[in-house]
Design an enzyme around this catalytic site. Structure first.
Site, PDB file in Angstrom:
ATOM      1  N   LYS A 167      53.805  39.638  49.118  1.00 30.83           N
ATOM      2  CA  LYS A 167      52.339  39.709  48.926  1.00 30.83           C
ATOM      3  C   LYS A 167      51.854  38.498  48.146  1.00 30.83           C
ATOM      4  O   LYS A 167      52.377  38.200  47.066  1.00 30.83           O
ATOM      5  CB  LYS A 167      51.992  40.994  48.157  1.00 30.83           C
ATOM      6  CG  LYS A 167      50.543  41.125  47.739  1.00 30.83           C
ATOM      7  CD  LYS A 167      50.297  42.501  47.133  1.00 30.83           C
ATOM      8  CE  LYS A 167      48.864  42.729  46.719  1.00 30.83           C
ATOM      9  NZ  LYS A 167      48.511  42.103  45.439  1.00 30.83           N
ATOM     10  N   GLN A 173      55.680  47.961  44.260  1.00 28.93           N
ATOM     11  CA  GLN A 173      55.376  46.526  44.085  1.00 28.93           C
ATOM     12  C   GLN A 173      56.196  45.983  42.924  1.00 28.93           C
ATOM     13  O   GLN A 173      56.251  46.564  41.848  1.00 28.93           O
ATOM     14  CB  GLN A 173      53.877  46.341  43.816  1.00 28.93           C
ATOM     15  CG  GLN A 173      53.464  44.900  43.552  1.00 28.93           C
ATOM     16  CD  GLN A 173      53.474  44.559  42.085  1.00 28.93           C
ATOM     17  OE1 GLN A 173      53.015  45.349  41.255  1.00 28.93           O
ATOM     18  NE2 GLN A 173      53.986  43.387  41.725  1.00 28.93           N
ATOM     19  N   SER A 201      52.185  49.906  41.433  1.00 27.31           N
ATOM     20  CA  SER A 201      52.376  48.628  40.740  1.00 27.31           C
ATOM     21  C   SER A 201      53.525  48.725  39.737  1.00 27.31           C
ATOM     22  O   SER A 201      53.734  49.762  39.117  1.00 27.31           O
ATOM     23  CB  SER A 201      51.078  48.279  40.006  1.00 27.31           C
ATOM     24  OG  SER A 201      51.309  47.296  39.032  1.00 27.31           O
ATOM     25  N   GLY A 252      38.433  41.821  49.397  1.00 31.00           N
ATOM     26  CA  GLY A 252      37.049  41.905  49.843  1.00 31.00           C
ATOM     27  C   GLY A 252      36.787  42.907  50.950  1.00 31.00           C
ATOM     28  O   GLY A 252      35.701  42.901  51.533  1.00 31.00           O
TER      29      GLY A 252
HETATM   30  C1  LIG Z   1      42.540  46.190  38.301  1.00 30.99           C
HETATM   31  C2  LIG Z   1      43.464  45.507  39.257  1.00 30.99           C
HETATM   32  C3  LIG Z   1      44.818  45.454  38.984  1.00 30.99           C
HETATM   33  C4  LIG Z   1      45.705  44.838  39.883  1.00 30.99           C
HETATM   34  N1  LIG Z   1      47.049  44.865  39.621  1.00 30.99           N
HETATM   35  C5  LIG Z   1      47.917  44.345  40.520  1.00 30.99           C
HETATM   36  C6  LIG Z   1      49.316  44.471  40.322  1.00 30.99           C
HETATM   37  O1  LIG Z   1      49.774  45.063  39.351  1.00 30.99           O
HETATM   38  N2  LIG Z   1      50.134  43.914  41.255  1.00 30.99           N
HETATM   39  C7  LIG Z   1      49.656  43.262  42.373  1.00 30.99           C
HETATM   40  O2  LIG Z   1      50.436  42.790  43.190  1.00 30.99           O
HETATM   41  N3  LIG Z   1      48.334  43.162  42.593  1.00 30.99           N
HETATM   42  C8  LIG Z   1      47.457  43.691  41.705  1.00 30.99           C
HETATM   43  N4  LIG Z   1      46.106  43.621  41.945  1.00 30.99           N
HETATM   44  C9  LIG Z   1      45.612  42.979  43.197  1.00 30.99           C
HETATM   45  C10 LIG Z   1      45.534  44.014  44.326  1.00 30.99           C
HETATM   46  O3  LIG Z   1      46.802  44.451  44.704  1.00 30.99           O
HETATM   47  C11 LIG Z   1      44.829  43.444  45.570  1.00 30.99           C
HETATM   48  O4  LIG Z   1      45.491  42.280  45.991  1.00 30.99           O
HETATM   49  C12 LIG Z   1      43.352  43.140  45.371  1.00 30.99           C
HETATM   50  O5  LIG Z   1      42.749  44.118  44.547  1.00 30.99           O
HETATM   51  C13 LIG Z   1      42.646  43.100  46.723  1.00 30.99           C
HETATM   52  O6  LIG Z   1      41.294  42.792  46.604  1.00 30.99           O
HETATM   53  P1  LIG Z   1      40.123  43.907  46.560  1.00 30.99           P
HETATM   54  O7  LIG Z   1      40.139  44.454  45.168  1.00 30.99           O
HETATM   55  O8  LIG Z   1      38.912  43.125  46.872  1.00 30.99           O
HETATM   56  O9  LIG Z   1      40.448  44.968  47.594  1.00 30.99           O
HETATM   57  C14 LIG Z   1      45.203  44.226  41.065  1.00 30.99           C
HETATM   58  C15 LIG Z   1      43.823  44.295  41.342  1.00 30.99           C
HETATM   59  C16 LIG Z   1      42.965  44.918  40.461  1.00 30.99           C
HETATM   60  C17 LIG Z   1      41.499  44.986  40.802  1.00 30.99           C
END
Ligand SMILES: Cc1cc2nc3c(=O)[nH]c(=O)nc-3n(C[C@H](O)[C@H](O)[C@H](O)COP(=O)(O)O)c2cc1C
Length: 393
Positions: A256, A131, A110, A313
């Site tokens: 994304k 990312q 990230s 999910g």
């Molecule tokens: C704690 C946390 C931080 C996240 N930080 C980012 C991020 O910095 N950049 C990004 O594109 N997505 C971020 N996401 C989203 C994830 O990339 C991803 O789309 C998402 O977690 C998918 O769902 P899931 O947790 O059910 O697998 C974050 C998700 C979480 C849980």
């Protein structure tokens, strides 16, 4: 280790994670926006599909490999970008990158990581994406692109669903805001996890490592760094900016946060090779569609001109198989590996990846397929399409 070995699914890792870190930190990881309808929908939409196994096929050799934007990986899972991983365990992104490399899987670092682009680049030879966002300061974007290239990241992944920060109410109640609101409740919560607290203080406080040098030597606190990042989110970003970034990078490029066929087509037209169908795990626009529900229409529209990845999910091997049957090349996972990280550092992340890999292997065998490319629509039925029999049947 014993505790991890007793974790037999991602839900078990979540339970251990919950016991190891303060409630406010767990909620920051586990929570989503507003009523968390999208986050729940991400799970329940998978349950709307039944798998249709084929029997008496030879499944002595199951090959789970897949190829995404030219990179072949041993099973169809990519570690999604997640910011500030050192909040959950002091090893943070280093643990995640090391576990991903050991499994041969792609790790997407990230922009908001607590370990820098360069440190993660040098740490492993594993496949890596970086990312990125389109920040207000385009010079900073160009700088990030050059840094990712110099540190040998194979692809860029542009996140497009953070025009503004989602309304995550668990964080508001807990004081996990920018700046952090240190109420008596939060102080007690943090203090009641002394091991986590001790590691946080002694092993170096979490920083937004990629921007920590941007504010002068005397500003090293997370609050100021987070405020700086928040000021960089740009509401005026358009497709022209995404197109500019694709040209600047000149290599494999994924977008994304896409949820409509029209946007997927637009992404292909400007030259994206990858599309991540995602609602950010329900953390941005609540009530946004579940990625798995919009996936078939996006696959139809794109007609193979870009590789499609889906996230949100995914908790079971069967979810991954369903996504592949609907046309995805791979899935991304966020919270599941973070549960592993919080539960047991690098070993916990490996445990999460092993659970997914074992499940996909077992489930492909039970489905009667030996190659991911052979998983298709014939293996799936939406519950609405299932024949209904009279109750006396
Ligand atoms: C704690 C946390 C931080 C996240 N930080 C980012 C991020 O910095 N950049 C990004 O594109 N997505 C971020 N996401 C989203 C994830 O990339 C991803 O789309 C998402 O977690 C998918 O769902 P899931 O947790 O059910 O697998 C974050 C998700 C979480 C849980």
């Amino acid at each position: 280790m014993k505790r991890l070995q007793r974790c037999h699914d991602i839900g078990d890792l979540r339970t251990v994670a919950q016991s190891r870190i303060p409630r406010a930190v767990f909620d920051f990881m586990d929570g989503a926006a507003e009523d968390e309808v999208s986050m729940q929908g991400n799970r329940s939409s998978f349950a709307q599909y039944d798998l249709l196994p084929e029997v008496l096929t030879d499944v002595s050799n199951v090959n789970m490999t897949t190829t995404v934007m030219g990179q072949t990986i041993p099973f169809p899972l990519i570690l999604a970008p997640t910011g500030l991983s050192r909040l959950f365990h002091h090893q943070g992104e280093k643990a995640v990158a090391t576990a991903a490399a050991r499994a041969g899987l792609i790790y997407s670092l990230s922009s908001g990581s607590s370990v820098s682009i360069e440190e993660i680049g040098a740490l492993t030879d594993g496949p890596k994406w970086f990312q990125i966002y389109v920040w207000k300061d385009r010079a900073l974007v160009s700088e990030f692109i050059s840094r990712a290239r110099a540190a040998n990241y194979q692809a860029l992944c542009l996140t497009v669903d953070v025009q503004v920060y989602g309304n995550r109410q668990r964080d508001l109640y807990n004081g996990m805001t920018t700046p952090i609101r240190l109420s008596r409740k939060l102080a007690f919560d943090l203090a009641s996890h002394p091991r986590w607290w001790f590691n946080l203080i002694t092993k170096g406080q979490p920083q937004l490592a990629n921007v920590k040098d941007k504010m002068g030597d005397n500003i090293t606190d997370l609050n100021s760094q987070a405020a700086y990042i928040n000021r960089q989110f740009d509401r005026s970003v358009t497709w022209d900016d995404a197109s500019w970034m694709i040209r600047e990078w000149g290599g494999p490029f994924a977008i994304k946060g896409i949820l409509s066929p029209a946007d997927a087509l637009r992404a292909v037209e400007i030259g994206a090779n990858g599309i991540v169908v995602s609602n950010h795990g329900g953390r941005q626009l609540d009530q946004a569609a579940a990625p798995v529900d919009v996936l078939p229409a996006i696959v139809d529209a794109v007609e193979g001109r870009a590789d499609i990845v889906v996230d949100g999910g995914i908790r079971r091997g069967t979810d991954i198989i369903k996504a592949l049957a609907l046309g995805a090349k791979a899935c991304m996972t966020g919270r599941p590996y973070l549960y592993g990280l919080a539960a047991g550092g690098e070993a916990g992340v490996s445990r999460a990846l092993d659970i997914f890999s074992d499940e996909v292997e077992r489930d492909m065998s039970l489905l009667g397929v030996t190659r991911t490319a052979d998983i298709g629509p014939r293996h799936l039925r939406h519950k609405n399409d299932a024949p209904r029999y009279p109750s006396n049947y």
